[in-house]
Design a protein around this motif. Structure first.
Motif: not given
Length: 161
Positions: A69-76, A79-86, A88-100
């Motif tokens: 989806i072009g997350c700015a943190h991953q690009i800037e 680093k791979a999505c899931g390993s940037t400094s942001h 752990s606070q990504c609401e989309l990531r946390m919600a997806s993992l919670y549902s899973y």
């Protein structure tokens, strides 16, 4: 009139028509993504590539959600999505993992997220999203539905000013 218009089966009658269901998915405004247990993109509808992706003309399947989806943190941070400094606070990531993990839906959550488009332009988008566990052929997936509500939020802010 067709049998389809007379049914009250909530698309059940169309379950044998994958073409029809694909047409519906590609013609709604919401971005629909199917993520696997590593949050890698396994399927998506057309709005993903027109609204969120910074990868014009490239294959985005099997890329992690933020990369697709072009997350700015991953690009800037390059680093791979899931390993940037942001991440752990990504609401989309946390919600997806919670549902899973919990097999519980997350519905109509809002967030503001920075994206970089295919021209390298960074912008903030206001998003509304929902996540839900989906099991198919004994495999677990996360369905993520995202709506870009940036214009609506901007209009609301203008009315306040």
């Amino acid at each position: 009139m067709t049998d389809i218009t007379h049914t009250n089966e909530r698309f059940k009658i169309l379950s044998k028509s994958s073409d029809f269901l694909n047409i519906i998915l590609d013609n709604i405004n919401s971005c629909v993504m199917l993520l696997d247990n590593e949050l890698k993109l396994r399927a998506f509808n057309n709005p993903l590539t027109t609204i969120f992706s910074n990868k014009r003309g490239t294959d985005i399947l099997y890329r992690r959600c933020g990369e697709a989806i072009g997350c700015a943190h991953q690009i800037e941070e390059n680093k791979a999505c899931g390993s940037t400094s942001h991440c752990s606070q990504c609401e989309l990531r946390m919600a997806s993992l919670y549902s899973y993990i919990e097999n519980k839906p997350v519905e109509n959550k809002h967030l503001i997220k920075s994206f970089i488009d295919h021209n390298g332009i960074k912008s903030d988008k206001h998003l509304q999203f929902s996540t839900r566990l989906f099991i198919y052929n004994k495999e677990k997936y996360i369905v993520v539905i995202i709506d870009d509500i940036t214009e609506l939020k901007m209009l609301e802010m203008e009315k306040v000013d």
